[in-house]
Scaffold this active site. Structure first.
Site, PDB file in Angstrom:
ATOM      1  N   ALA A 172       0.834  -1.209   0.000  1.00 12.47           N
ATOM      2  CA  ALA A 172       0.000   0.000   0.000  1.00 12.47           C
ATOM      3  C   ALA A 172       0.868   1.258   0.000  1.00 12.47           C
ATOM      4  O   ALA A 172       1.859   1.339   0.732  1.00 12.47           O
ATOM      5  CB  ALA A 172      -0.927   0.011   1.208  1.00 12.47           C
ATOM      6  N   HIS A 178      -8.802   1.812   1.204  1.00 14.57           N
ATOM      7  CA  HIS A 178      -9.195   1.723  -0.204  1.00 14.57           C
ATOM      8  C   HIS A 178      -8.900   0.330  -0.739  1.00 14.57           C
ATOM      9  O   HIS A 178      -8.134  -0.429  -0.134  1.00 14.57           O
ATOM     10  CB  HIS A 178      -8.411   2.742  -1.042  1.00 14.57           C
ATOM     11  CG  HIS A 178      -6.945   2.414  -1.115  1.00 14.57           C
ATOM     12  ND1 HIS A 178      -6.079   2.656  -0.072  1.00 14.57           N
ATOM     13  CD2 HIS A 178      -6.207   1.814  -2.079  1.00 14.57           C
ATOM     14  CE1 HIS A 178      -4.867   2.242  -0.389  1.00 14.57           C
ATOM     15  NE2 HIS A 178      -4.914   1.714  -1.603  1.00 14.57           N
TER      16      HIS A 178
HETATM   17  P1  AMP Z   1      -1.947   1.382  -2.950  1.00 14.30           P
HETATM   18  O1  AMP Z   1      -0.639   1.741  -3.596  1.00 14.30           O
HETATM   19  O2  AMP Z   1      -2.211  -0.067  -2.888  1.00 14.30           O
HETATM   20  O3  AMP Z   1      -2.058   2.059  -1.599  1.00 14.30           O
HETATM   21  O4  AMP Z   1      -3.106   1.955  -3.847  1.00 14.30           O
HETATM   22  C1  AMP Z   1      -3.334   3.321  -3.967  1.00 14.30           C
HETATM   23  C2  AMP Z   1      -3.529   3.637  -5.415  1.00 14.30           C
HETATM   24  O5  AMP Z   1      -4.049   4.952  -5.509  1.00 14.30           O
HETATM   25  C3  AMP Z   1      -2.237   3.587  -6.213  1.00 14.30           C
HETATM   26  O6  AMP Z   1      -2.376   2.642  -7.254  1.00 14.30           O
HETATM   27  C4  AMP Z   1      -2.095   5.007  -6.746  1.00 14.30           C
HETATM   28  O7  AMP Z   1      -1.690   5.019  -8.108  1.00 14.30           O
HETATM   29  C5  AMP Z   1      -3.494   5.588  -6.621  1.00 14.30           C
HETATM   30  N1  AMP Z   1      -3.536   7.005  -6.363  1.00 14.30           N
HETATM   31  C6  AMP Z   1      -2.674   7.752  -5.634  1.00 14.30           C
HETATM   32  N2  AMP Z   1      -3.080   9.059  -5.587  1.00 14.30           N
HETATM   33  C7  AMP Z   1      -4.222   9.127  -6.299  1.00 14.30           C
HETATM   34  C8  AMP Z   1      -5.136  10.172  -6.637  1.00 14.30           C
HETATM   35  N3  AMP Z   1      -4.922  11.421  -6.204  1.00 14.30           N
HETATM   36  N4  AMP Z   1      -6.223   9.902  -7.414  1.00 14.30           N
HETATM   37  C9  AMP Z   1      -6.423   8.636  -7.841  1.00 14.30           C
HETATM   38  N5  AMP Z   1      -5.596   7.595  -7.562  1.00 14.30           N
HETATM   39  C10 AMP Z   1      -4.526   7.823  -6.807  1.00 14.30           C
END
Ligand code: AMP
Ligand code: ZN
Ligand code: ZN
Length: 344
Positions: A172, A178
């Site tokens: 994460a 999420h």
């Molecule tokens: P994780 O890395 O598993 O915590 O998933 C979080 C995801 O959110 C990642 O794949 C990021 O690319 C995505 N992410 C980060 N910031 C944003 C944002 N502002 N809007 C949409 N997605 C995002």
């Protein structure tokens, strides 16, 4: 000289669902009940600058839908700002500029068309999925279903992987609760292997391997529509599967009533895991069937939700052989989790 307590003998088991071999090696571990996570649960992430918090919607990639559809939302499904695949390719079926190359002609190259979505499970930064009421967790599950139903309309999407990373060492990068959905133009090899393995079991026994899992020793908790087990050949210590009681090939067959029921069991299992294993980082994955399955595949295709607490690292042996070494027999893990009482 160090003395070691007597342990069960090592044993190799092949999982009838995943077709993976696992080495159970209790000598490599402390007692099963001593397993605790040492990793910090969450990556550092300041709520004041968190794009997933309510009020910061403008910092996010475009929204797909929100529930309820008003400013006071409880969950949102949005595009990933850094998507692994592109939703805007001109030739989603793979006719890219490279189509004349030999590898493309052989089906070894496919255009990177797909959807990479984020499901923001709560508007509040400090709330985790397991803090939500069963009906609210059910709403998150129904949001997955709703998005799957939208994406199924695209012929070039073959498989939809729903997954959750919780905690830095579970992958994460955001601490706000999420999950993600990655819709792929291929069926991943692990999914094909699973289906082939379930088919083999069906051909040998006439039964679906997941309908048949009934061992009391592996059972953790059950509800009207679902049961949770430590699987017979768990690759990881305290790995847990939640399985629908009734035969069902696709996750999106879930109805509202079953979603609340599953929400309750998922909450209980996540709470138990947190209490027993010291709030470990974890992943969960929904293993559903490819979007296009034939009628003959349906009798042995059964979806389930897999939860893996991250307690041990993956090393060279696992990367090299594809086999995992698990120091905890699943019946020991199941007994500990079954007998654990958690305040809900
Ligand atoms: P994780 O890395 O598993 O915590 O998933 C979080 C995801 O959110 C990642 O794949 C990021 O690319 C995505 N992410 C980060 N910031 C944003 C944002 N502002 N809007 C949409 N997605 C995002
Ligand atoms: Zn936040
Ligand atoms: Zn079944």
């Amino acid at each position: 000289m160090a003395t070691t307590p007597p342990t069960r003998s090592p044993e190799l088991r092949k999982d009838p669902v995943t077709n993976q071999w696992v080495i159970f090696s209790p000598a490599r571990a402390k007692r099963p009940s001593d397993f605790k996570s040492k990793s910090p649960e969450n990556p550092n992430n300041n709520s004041s600058s968190c794009p997933f918090c309510i009020g910061n919607e403008h910092q996010c990639a475009p929204e797909i839908f929100r529930v309820p559809p008003d400013p006071n939302w409880k969950l949102r499904v949005i595009e990933n700002l850094y998507p692994a695949l592109s939703r805007k390719l001109d030739h989603p079926n793979g006719q890219n500029d490279d189509s004349s190359s030999e590898l493309s002609g052989l089906g070894w190259v496919v255009a990177g068309f797909g959807f990479h979505d984020v499901v923001i499970e709560t508007p509040v930064h400090s709330v985790q999925l397991s803090d939500l009421d069963p009906s609210k967790i059910g709403d998150v599950l129904i949001a997955y279903k709703r998005r799957i139903e939208q994406i199924k309309q695209f012929d070039s999407i073959k498989y939809i992987q729903v997954f959750k990373n919780h905690g830095a060492s579970a992958g994460a990068s955001m601490s706000h609760s999420h999950s993600q959905m990655l819709s792929l133009p291929i069926v991943p090899p692990s999914v094909s292997t699973r289906l082939n393995s379930m088919k083999e079991h069906f051909n040998q026994t006439g039964k679906c391997s997941l309908c048949q899992v009934q061992s009391k020793d592996l059972l953790i908790n059950e509800t009207s529509h679902f049961f949770s087990i430590a699987p017979y050949a768990s690759s990881f210590p305290f790995e847990i599967w939640i399985i629908p009681r009734d035969h069902s090939s696709h996750f999106d067959e879930l109805d509202n009533k079953k979603a609340v029921d599953l929400g309750g069991l998922l909450k209980l299992i996540l709470k138990k895991m947190a209490l027993q294993l010291n709030n470990p980082p974890f992943n969960f994955m929904i293993h559903t069937s490819p979007i296009q399955v034939t009628d003959s595949e349906l009798p042995y295709s059964h979806w389930f939700l897999q939860i893996i607490p991250q307690l041990t690292g993956v090393g060279g042996f696992e990367l090299g052989s594809g086999c995992y070494i698990n120091p905890v027999f699943p019946d020991d893990a199941a007994k500990i989790l079954r007998e654990l009482n958690v305040p809900i």
